[in-house]
Design a protein around this motif. Structure first.
Motif, PDB file in Angstrom:
ATOM      1  N   ARG A 140       0.817  -1.221   0.000  1.00  0.00           N
ATOM      2  CA  ARG A 140       0.000   0.000   0.000  1.00  0.00           C
ATOM      3  C   ARG A 140       0.845   1.264   0.000  1.00  0.00           C
ATOM      4  O   ARG A 140       0.326   2.353  -0.187  1.00  0.00           O
ATOM      5  N   THR A 141       2.142   1.137   0.237  1.00  0.00           N
ATOM      6  CA  THR A 141       3.021   2.310   0.183  1.00  0.00           C
ATOM      7  C   THR A 141       3.423   2.658  -1.243  1.00  0.00           C
ATOM      8  O   THR A 141       4.128   3.646  -1.461  1.00  0.00           O
ATOM      9  N   THR A 142       2.988   1.861  -2.218  1.00  0.00           N
ATOM     10  CA  THR A 142       3.284   2.167  -3.616  1.00  0.00           C
ATOM     11  C   THR A 142       2.621   3.488  -4.012  1.00  0.00           C
ATOM     12  O   THR A 142       1.444   3.704  -3.735  1.00  0.00           O
ATOM     13  N   LEU A 143       3.360   4.354  -4.658  1.00  0.00           N
ATOM     14  CA  LEU A 143       2.833   5.661  -5.065  1.00  0.00           C
ATOM     15  C   LEU A 143       1.886   5.487  -6.249  1.00  0.00           C
ATOM     16  O   LEU A 143       2.067   4.584  -7.077  1.00  0.00           O
ATOM     17  N   ILE A 144       0.884   6.358  -6.331  1.00  0.00           N
ATOM     18  CA  ILE A 144      -0.098   6.243  -7.408  1.00  0.00           C
ATOM     19  C   ILE A 144      -0.340   7.622  -8.011  1.00  0.00           C
ATOM     20  O   ILE A 144      -0.473   8.612  -7.279  1.00  0.00           O
ATOM     21  N   MET A 145      -0.360   7.683  -9.353  1.00  0.00           N
ATOM     22  CA  MET A 145      -0.505   8.944 -10.061  1.00  0.00           C
ATOM     23  C   MET A 145      -1.422   8.762 -11.256  1.00  0.00           C
ATOM     24  O   MET A 145      -1.781   7.643 -11.623  1.00  0.00           O
ATOM     25  N   LEU A 146      -1.753   9.891 -11.893  1.00  0.00           N
ATOM     26  CA  LEU A 146      -2.705   9.917 -12.994  1.00  0.00           C
ATOM     27  C   LEU A 146      -2.016  10.490 -14.226  1.00  0.00           C
ATOM     28  O   LEU A 146      -1.074  11.277 -14.108  1.00  0.00           O
ATOM     29  N   THR A 147      -2.469  10.095 -15.416  1.00  0.00           N
ATOM     30  CA  THR A 147      -1.941  10.682 -16.654  1.00  0.00           C
ATOM     31  C   THR A 147      -3.103  11.149 -17.519  1.00  0.00           C
ATOM     32  O   THR A 147      -4.192  10.591 -17.456  1.00  0.00           O
ATOM     33  N   LEU A 204      -5.659  12.904  -7.293  1.00  0.00           N
ATOM     34  CA  LEU A 204      -4.411  12.298  -7.765  1.00  0.00           C
ATOM     35  C   LEU A 204      -3.664  13.303  -8.634  1.00  0.00           C
ATOM     36  O   LEU A 204      -4.272  13.934  -9.516  1.00  0.00           O
ATOM     37  N   PRO A 205      -2.362  13.467  -8.422  1.00  0.00           N
ATOM     38  CA  PRO A 205      -1.592  14.386  -9.259  1.00  0.00           C
ATOM     39  C   PRO A 205      -1.408  13.826 -10.667  1.00  0.00           C
ATOM     40  O   PRO A 205      -1.419  12.612 -10.876  1.00  0.00           O
ATOM     41  N   VAL A 206      -1.231  14.725 -11.611  1.00  0.00           N
ATOM     42  CA  VAL A 206      -1.048  14.339 -13.014  1.00  0.00           C
ATOM     43  C   VAL A 206       0.437  14.368 -13.350  1.00  0.00           C
ATOM     44  O   VAL A 206       1.122  15.361 -13.092  1.00  0.00           O
ATOM     45  N   ASN A 251       1.851  18.292 -13.237  1.00  0.00           N
ATOM     46  CA  ASN A 251       1.113  19.429 -13.794  1.00  0.00           C
ATOM     47  C   ASN A 251      -0.370  19.225 -13.535  1.00  0.00           C
ATOM     48  O   ASN A 251      -1.061  18.571 -14.314  1.00  0.00           O
ATOM     49  N   GLY A 252      -0.867  19.789 -12.449  1.00  0.00           N
ATOM     50  CA  GLY A 252      -2.287  19.689 -12.145  1.00  0.00           C
ATOM     51  C   GLY A 252      -2.651  18.398 -11.438  1.00  0.00           C
ATOM     52  O   GLY A 252      -1.785  17.652 -10.965  1.00  0.00           O
ATOM     53  N   ALA A 253      -3.960  18.137 -11.375  1.00  0.00           N
ATOM     54  CA  ALA A 253      -4.444  16.960 -10.650  1.00  0.00           C
ATOM     55  C   ALA A 253      -5.819  16.579 -11.175  1.00  0.00           C
ATOM     56  O   ALA A 253      -6.473  17.344 -11.904  1.00  0.00           O
ATOM     57  N   GLY A 254      -6.246  15.373 -10.808  1.00  0.00           N
ATOM     58  CA  GLY A 254      -7.574  14.900 -11.169  1.00  0.00           C
ATOM     59  C   GLY A 254      -8.445  14.753  -9.937  1.00  0.00           C
ATOM     60  O   GLY A 254      -7.967  14.326  -8.884  1.00  0.00           O
ATOM     61  N   LEU A 255      -9.717  15.135 -10.050  1.00  0.00           N
ATOM     62  CA  LEU A 255     -10.664  15.002  -8.947  1.00  0.00           C
ATOM     63  C   LEU A 255     -11.436  13.700  -9.105  1.00  0.00           C
ATOM     64  O   LEU A 255     -11.961  13.413 -10.189  1.00  0.00           O
ATOM     65  N   PHE A 256     -11.531  12.940  -8.022  1.00  0.00           N
ATOM     66  CA  PHE A 256     -12.230  11.657  -8.057  1.00  0.00           C
ATOM     67  C   PHE A 256     -13.425  11.699  -7.107  1.00  0.00           C
ATOM     68  O   PHE A 256     -13.320  12.189  -5.978  1.00  0.00           O
ATOM     69  N   TYR A 257     -14.541  11.176  -7.611  1.00  0.00           N
ATOM     70  CA  TYR A 257     -15.727  11.007  -6.768  1.00  0.00           C
ATOM     71  C   TYR A 257     -16.144   9.549  -6.846  1.00  0.00           C
ATOM     72  O   TYR A 257     -16.419   9.021  -7.922  1.00  0.00           O
ATOM     73  N   HIS A 258     -16.169   8.897  -5.701  1.00  0.00           N
ATOM     74  CA  HIS A 258     -16.472   7.461  -5.636  1.00  0.00           C
ATOM     75  C   HIS A 258     -15.609   6.688  -6.617  1.00  0.00           C
ATOM     76  O   HIS A 258     -16.113   5.944  -7.449  1.00  0.00           O
ATOM     77  N   ASP A 259     -14.332   6.882  -6.552  1.00  0.00           N
ATOM     78  CA  ASP A 259     -13.263   6.197  -7.282  1.00  0.00           C
ATOM     79  C   ASP A 259     -13.209   6.524  -8.775  1.00  0.00           C
ATOM     80  O   ASP A 259     -12.386   5.976  -9.483  1.00  0.00           O
TER      81      ASP A 259
END
Length: 426
Positions: A140-147, A204-206, A251-259
């Motif tokens: 669970r310590t694995t980092l997670i990001m968005l593209t 999540l950051p982009v 550069n920016g981030a993503g908004l998540f609602y209910h995953d």
């Protein structure tokens, strides 16, 4: 004599059984893993390909040591990594397809980061989080990001010039990104925590590609190994045109609602959110000088925010209180900060810029009903009975929640001098 012979026979049998049991139960090699038979995963990209899942793995290349590889003659840097892709109806079948072309056993415990593609994020993180949480090697310590777009495009195209793998670059980026104020990189456990609360939201950051000029070489006629715009026919003493190396940046981030990914934040909006969630350790504000287009730069050294929800009559009222402290780093104008009014004016502009960033992020979140600022959690702590009544429709309540933003800014230091330097001054 008969008794003694029987006694010896009994002892021999006993010792034999003990030795046999010891050999069976005390052997520590039954699950051994030879390090030269493992493929160490550094990072992975998760995408959708139609109805199928597409996994792209970045493995540490065996024998890779030191920094980014540079071939002889000054060629562009390359990661010391190798890639494999697989697809399937589920993530595990895609993973197993990768193993059909791999001469080593996949070892997931050292995975630094997971990149989630845009299409996969819009469908939802539930499947990926379940895959990570069930696998005994993934942590669970694995980092997670968005593209933006496909995550595998980042993994395939990035070259990097500071670390051997993209996974190591992201791990290093996480340590220092908070000093810029433009975001943070969560791990899988952070996402589980966010999505498990009452509001069910997370950010999540982009990660995106960031082409950078590769330092020019002097006095060589080296040729490129690909990807650059280097001129040919270099001569002794001539500075060649710089090439381009593809690095990464936030550069920016993503908004998540209910995953599910529901909206984007740009760079300044991401910092606006980070102010409120106490994710900013340091930040630089470039503020306009009064009366002209020059700038004055302030380094924010302390920032602390509180979020609360009060009942004003029959109407809920959200409140954001932020206190920041900073020091003057430079000015292009000619202000004299030994005067109290100059300091007050600068503090006012500091507060105004931060308020604008928070307000912009808040408007974007309210537009899609995604309470990533923690008003729902504050209401839960302050008025649990009321929260239980509103929890099921909190996204709609958040859209119409009036919020006041109060930023208190203090300029603590002006460097080694309060007066601007003037030509001819001593």
């Amino acid at each position: 004599m008969v008794f003694k012979a029987g006694s010896k026979y009994f002892l021999y049998v006993t010792f034999g059984l003990v030795a046999l049991l010891t050999a069976l139960f005390l052997s520590g090699c039954w699950d051994r893993r030879e390090i030269n038979e493992l493929a160490f995963l550094s990072s992975m990209a998760v995408d959708l390909a139609g109805e199928q899942r597409l996994l792209t793995y970045e493995f540490v290349r065996p024998g890779a040591t030191g920094g980014g590889e540079r071939g002889g003659g000054g060629t562009l840097p390359h990661r010391q990594a190798t890639l494999r892709s697989g697809r399937g109806e589920t993530l595990i079948t895609a993973c197993r397809q990768i193993t059909t072309g791999l001469p080593r056993r996949v070892y997931l415990a050292h995975t630094n980061a997971v990149l989630v593609g845009e299409e996969m994020a819009r469908q939802g993180l539930r499947e990926l989080l379940d895959f990570i949480d069930r696998n005994p090697e993934l942590r669970r310590t694995t980092l997670i990001m968005l593209t933006r777009g496909a995550a595998r495009e980042i993994l395939i195209k990035v070259q990097g010039d500071m670390e051997t793998t993209l996974g190591k670059e992201i791990s290093g980026l996480r340590k220092w990104v908070q000093s810029s104020g433009y975001g943070f990189i969560p791990n899988v456990n952070d996402v589980f925590f966010d999505l498990s609360n009452g509001a069910g939201t997370t950010v999540l950051p982009v990660l995106e590609l960031s082409p950078q000029p590769f330092p020019p070489l002097i006095g060589t006629a080296a040729t490129s190994s690909g990807g650059g715009s280097r001129g040919t026919g270099g001569t002794e003493g001539r500075v060649e045109e710089p090439e381009t190396v593809r690095t990464v940046r936030l550069n920016g981030a993503g908004l998540f609602y209910h995953d599910k990914l529901v909206a984007w934040l740009d760079k300044d909006q991401a910092r606006g959110w980070a102010w409120v969630r106490n994710k900013v350790r340091r930040a630089v504000l470039a503020l306009r000088c009064q009366g002209n287009n020059t700038k004055v730069a302030v380094d924010i050294t302390e920032a602390h925010a509180d979020v609360s929800v009060d009942m004003q009559g029959s109407q809920l009222q959200g409140k954001i209180k932020l206190r920041v402290e900073g020091e003057l780093l430079e000015q292009q104008c000619n202000l004299e900060f030994t005067r109290e009014e100059a300091i007050k004016s600068l503090e006012s502009r500091m507060a105004a810029q931060i308020t604008a960033e928070i307000s912009s992020a808040l408007n974007q979140a309210k537009m899609v009903g995604t309470d990533v600022f923690g008003f729902g959690g504050a209401l839960h702590r302050q008025q649990p009975e009321l929260w239980r009544q509103l929890q099921g429709r909190w996204n709609e309540e958040f859209k119409k929640l009036p919020v006041t933003i109060n930023v208190e800014a203090k300029l603590r230091r002006t460097g080694m001098t309060g007066r601007p330097w003037q030509p001819g001054a001593r």
